[in-house]
Motif scaffolding. Sequence first.
Motif, PDB file in Angstrom:
ATOM      1  N   MET A  79      77.649  50.738  21.717  1.00 56.68           N
ATOM      2  CA  MET A  79      76.407  51.483  21.855  1.00 56.68           C
ATOM      3  C   MET A  79      75.197  50.586  21.590  1.00 56.68           C
ATOM      4  SD  MET A  79      76.829  54.602  22.899  1.00 56.68           S
ATOM      5  CE  MET A  79      78.047  53.934  24.028  1.00 56.68           C
TER       6      MET A  79
ATOM      7  N   MET B  37      73.192  55.322  27.140  1.00 51.78           N
ATOM      8  CA  MET B  37      73.315  56.186  25.956  1.00 51.78           C
ATOM      9  C   MET B  37      73.220  57.657  26.345  1.00 51.78           C
ATOM     10  SD  MET B  37      71.131  54.234  23.077  1.00 51.78           S
ATOM     11  CE  MET B  37      71.634  52.662  22.425  1.00 51.78           C
TER      12      MET B  37
ATOM     13  N   ALA C 195      77.384  52.115  15.822  1.00 47.35           N
ATOM     14  CA  ALA C 195      76.708  51.448  16.934  1.00 47.35           C
ATOM     15  C   ALA C 195      77.496  50.272  17.497  1.00 47.35           C
ATOM     16  CB  ALA C 195      75.328  50.969  16.475  1.00 47.35           C
TER      17      ALA C 195
ATOM     18  N   GLY D 179      73.736  57.590  16.335  1.00 42.64           N
ATOM     19  CA  GLY D 179      75.097  57.081  16.500  1.00 42.64           C
ATOM     20  C   GLY D 179      75.597  56.505  15.198  1.00 42.64           C
TER      21      GLY D 179
ATOM     22  N   PRO E   4      66.045  53.212  23.361  1.00 40.07           N
ATOM     23  CA  PRO E   4      66.895  52.952  22.192  1.00 40.07           C
ATOM     24  C   PRO E   4      66.105  52.264  21.082  1.00 40.07           C
ATOM     25  CG  PRO E   4      67.911  52.154  24.227  1.00 40.07           C
ATOM     26  CD  PRO E   4      66.491  52.496  24.557  1.00 40.07           C
TER      27      PRO E   4
ATOM     28  N   CYS F 235      64.480  57.275  28.038  1.00 41.96           N
ATOM     29  CA  CYS F 235      65.257  57.087  26.807  1.00 41.96           C
ATOM     30  C   CYS F 235      65.008  55.678  26.299  1.00 41.96           C
ATOM     31  CB  CYS F 235      66.750  57.297  27.088  1.00 41.96           C
ATOM     32  SG  CYS F 235      67.776  57.062  25.620  1.00 41.96           S
TER      33      CYS F 235
ATOM     34  N   GLU G 259      76.492  58.724  27.860  1.00 43.49           N
ATOM     35  CA  GLU G 259      77.489  58.965  26.808  1.00 43.49           C
ATOM     36  C   GLU G 259      77.269  60.329  26.161  1.00 43.49           C
ATOM     37  OE1 GLU G 259      80.734  58.075  24.225  1.00 43.49           O
ATOM     38  OE2 GLU G 259      80.070  56.959  25.985  1.00 43.49           O
TER      39      GLU G 259
ATOM     40  N   GLY H  97      81.690  53.291  23.362  1.00 44.85           N
ATOM     41  CA  GLY H  97      81.561  54.719  23.566  1.00 44.85           C
ATOM     42  C   GLY H  97      82.863  55.314  24.082  1.00 44.85           C
TER      43      GLY H  97
ATOM     44  N   CYS I  14      74.081  49.106  24.823  1.00 47.52           N
ATOM     45  CA  CYS I  14      73.803  50.027  25.926  1.00 47.52           C
ATOM     46  C   CYS I  14      72.306  50.149  26.204  1.00 47.52           C
ATOM     47  CB  CYS I  14      74.340  51.424  25.613  1.00 47.52           C
ATOM     48  SG  CYS I  14      76.121  51.560  25.801  1.00 47.52           S
TER      49      CYS I  14
END
Length: 146
Positions: free
Chosen positions: A22, A30, A11, A8, A57, A55, A33, A15, A25
């Motif tokens: 972000m 994410m 950030a 991204g 981050p 996921c 998005e 979004g 998030c």
Amino acid sequence: VKTFWGYGLYADREGNYVPKKMSDCSGREMLEELWRHLGVMDRMAPVVEAGRVNCIPVAMPFIDSLFMPCAWGDRPQVIPEGAENFAFLGQFAEVPTDCVFTVEYSVRCAQTAVYGLFDCGRQPLPVYNSVSKPAILWRATRALMR
């Protein structure tokens, strides 16, 4: 296991689909998005609901430094001139014609160091030069356009 690295640029902006910055998030947000941008949210939602996606981050604040313009000599050679017992490894050593931020770059950098410092008669794996192969570039472009 399949791994996807998403990046991204901004950030701290909201979004387009998830009304949060972000950087605030969750991994799930994410993915939402990303999938809405790609137009695959309907297909991917059941995968998430089934618990088949993880996921995580990660903040990588200096990642841009890998892609900043540089000139020959900005990065040290893997084995500096005159070095006999040390080498530079990683994304900030110069591996000619290779692309940083890839596993291949890291492996080739280590091969350059080991094969260059030890008399083993081996050479690092060659860099695949797709630039001179228009058919491969065309197939890659078509795959991205799907």
